[in-house]
Scaffold this active site. Structure first.
Site, PDB file in Angstrom:
ATOM      1  N   ASN A  15       0.872  -1.179   0.000  1.00 12.01           N
ATOM      2  CA  ASN A  15       0.000   0.000   0.000  1.00 12.01           C
ATOM      3  C   ASN A  15       0.911   1.231   0.000  1.00 12.01           C
ATOM      4  OD1 ASN A  15      -1.780   2.067   0.488  1.00 12.01           O
ATOM      5  ND2 ASN A  15      -2.335   1.406   2.567  1.00 12.01           N
ATOM      6  N   TRP A  16       0.996   1.871  -1.150  1.00  9.82           N
ATOM      7  CA  TRP A  16       1.918   3.016  -1.273  1.00  9.82           C
ATOM      8  C   TRP A  16       1.392   4.269  -0.571  1.00  9.82           C
ATOM      9  CZ3 TRP A  16       3.992   3.160  -7.053  1.00  9.82           C
ATOM     10  CH2 TRP A  16       4.785   2.023  -7.261  1.00  9.82           C
ATOM     11  N   HIS A 101      -9.490   1.242   5.487  1.00  9.58           N
ATOM     12  CA  HIS A 101      -8.165   1.429   6.090  1.00  9.58           C
ATOM     13  C   HIS A 101      -8.287   2.402   7.264  1.00  9.58           C
ATOM     14  CE1 HIS A 101      -3.983   2.528   6.637  1.00  9.58           C
ATOM     15  NE2 HIS A 101      -3.674   1.430   5.969  1.00  9.58           N
ATOM     16  N   GLU A 103      -6.515   4.786   8.164  1.00 11.64           N
ATOM     17  CA  GLU A 103      -6.299   6.201   7.810  1.00 11.64           C
ATOM     18  C   GLU A 103      -7.564   6.803   7.213  1.00 11.64           C
ATOM     19  OE1 GLU A 103      -2.707   5.486   5.612  1.00 11.64           O
ATOM     20  OE2 GLU A 103      -1.724   5.002   7.506  1.00 11.64           O
ATOM     21  N   GLU A 178      -5.070  -4.795  10.878  1.00  9.74           N
ATOM     22  CA  GLU A 178      -4.070  -3.738  11.023  1.00  9.74           C
ATOM     23  C   GLU A 178      -4.322  -2.996  12.331  1.00  9.74           C
ATOM     24  OE1 GLU A 178      -2.125  -2.511   7.029  1.00  9.74           O
ATOM     25  OE2 GLU A 178      -3.772  -1.170   7.458  1.00  9.74           O
ATOM     26  N   GLY A 184       2.592   2.365  10.792  1.00  5.83           N
ATOM     27  CA  GLY A 184       3.528   3.477  10.626  1.00  5.83           C
ATOM     28  C   GLY A 184       4.264   3.859  11.894  1.00  5.83           C
ATOM     29  N   SER A 223       3.750  -2.034  10.354  1.00  5.37           N
ATOM     30  CA  SER A 223       5.207  -2.040  10.561  1.00  5.37           C
ATOM     31  C   SER A 223       5.867  -3.385  10.219  1.00  5.37           C
ATOM     32  CB  SER A 223       5.558  -1.610  11.991  1.00  5.37           C
ATOM     33  OG  SER A 223       5.104  -0.282  12.216  1.00  5.37           O
ATOM     34  N   GLY A 244       2.975  -1.038   4.287  1.00  4.61           N
ATOM     35  CA  GLY A 244       2.971   0.386   3.982  1.00  4.61           C
ATOM     36  C   GLY A 244       4.369   0.854   3.650  1.00  4.61           C
ATOM     37  N   GLY A 245       5.020   1.493   4.618  1.00  7.05           N
ATOM     38  CA  GLY A 245       6.331   2.109   4.405  1.00  7.05           C
ATOM     39  C   GLY A 245       7.338   1.231   3.674  1.00  7.05           C
TER      40      GLY A 245
END
Ligand code: 13P
Length: 261
Positions: A15-16, A101, A103, A178, A184, A223, A244-245
């Site tokens: 997931n960018w 998600h 976010e 998640e 993150g 993470s 993610g990251g």
């Protein structure tokens, strides 16, 4: 371990979020395609920002890596400025879409109700929804993990008619656990913590349909890095990861994919 655990192919999704541009995406996608060319035992998906789905189609089209949207709207068309319909994602060759998600829930005030409506719209368009669920740190500390995860799942499951549940099975719906406190933050759930919640999710699905529960993939996100992926993926009910990251680095992402292969 559930009897059919080995039947489930691992799934790794990058997931960018809101990162990238044409030239850096081109390098990253080329490196990932090359790096994953020998991996055949798991499924891989990249979810770039919406404007770059066209580029993903161009650069991933001949690879075995799928691409998907980071969100979708529940309506088919109309005066919904900024929204993207499910058929627009399939038009661009998307086969997956992230839904609910944290976010989106926290920063954009999306709710269980919108997640449910979007889940419906996605499966009807033939997309594989990846429904994200997970508790905040305060909820975690208050011992409310299962209550929160159950309410997020039930909101979607309750709106699914038996007919739509079969459609969701046909498109291989995915759940992603998640924990918000792990997204993150560099603080990963331990493999045992993830396993406990994944098992809870699978049992919840089994209450509706036990065969479905055996087949549904439940992936973990929060993470994940190259150095912790293997232990997480080794847990019996952890069927892969939502990254993610670390999905923004070809080297890290490939190493995580390798751990699932
Ligand atoms: P991080 O891997 O950066 O923690 O993000 C996880 C995530 O939100 C994937 O959807």
């Amino acid at each position: 371990m559930t009897a059919t655990q080995n039947k489930r192919r691992k799934l790794v999704v990058g997931n960018w979020k809101m990162h990238g541009d044409l030239s850096s995406n081109q390098r990253l996608l080329a490196d990932i395609v090359k790096g994953l060319s020998e991996f055949n035992r798991a499924d891989y998906v990249i979810c770039p920002p919406t404007p770059y789905l066209f580029q993903a189609r161009e650069l991933l089209g001949d690879s075995k890596i799928a691409w998907g949207g980071q969100n979708v709207n529940q309506f088919e068309k109309g005066a919904f400025t900024g929204a993207v319909a499910a058929h627009m994602l399939t038009d661009l060759g998307c086969t997956y879409v992230l839904l609910g998600h944290s976010e989106r829930r926290v920063l954009f005030h999306e709710t269980n109700l919108t997640a449910a409506a979007r889940f419906d719209a996605s499966i009807k368009a033939g997309l594989t929804p990846i429904l994200c669920v997970g508790e905040t740190l305060a909820e975690h500390d208050a011992g409310l993990t299962e209550v929160i995860v159950a309410s997020q799942m039930d909101a979607v499951m309750a709106t699914l008619s038996d007919e739509n549940f079969s459609v969701a099975m046909q498109v291989n719906m995915v759940f992603a656990y998640e924990p918000v406190w792990a997204v993150g933050t560099g603080k990963t759930a331990t493999p045992e913590q993830a396993q406990a919640v994944h098992e809870f999710i699978r049992n919840r699905i089994a209450r509706r349909n036990s065969e479905a529960a055996d087949h549904v993939r439940i992936i973990y996100g929060g993470s994940i890095k190259a150095n912790n992926a293997k232990k997480l993926f080794a847990m019996p009910d952890v069927d892969g990861g939502l990254i993610g990251g670390a999905s923004l680095s070809a080297e890290e992402f490939i190493a995580i994919c390798k751990a699932a292969n």
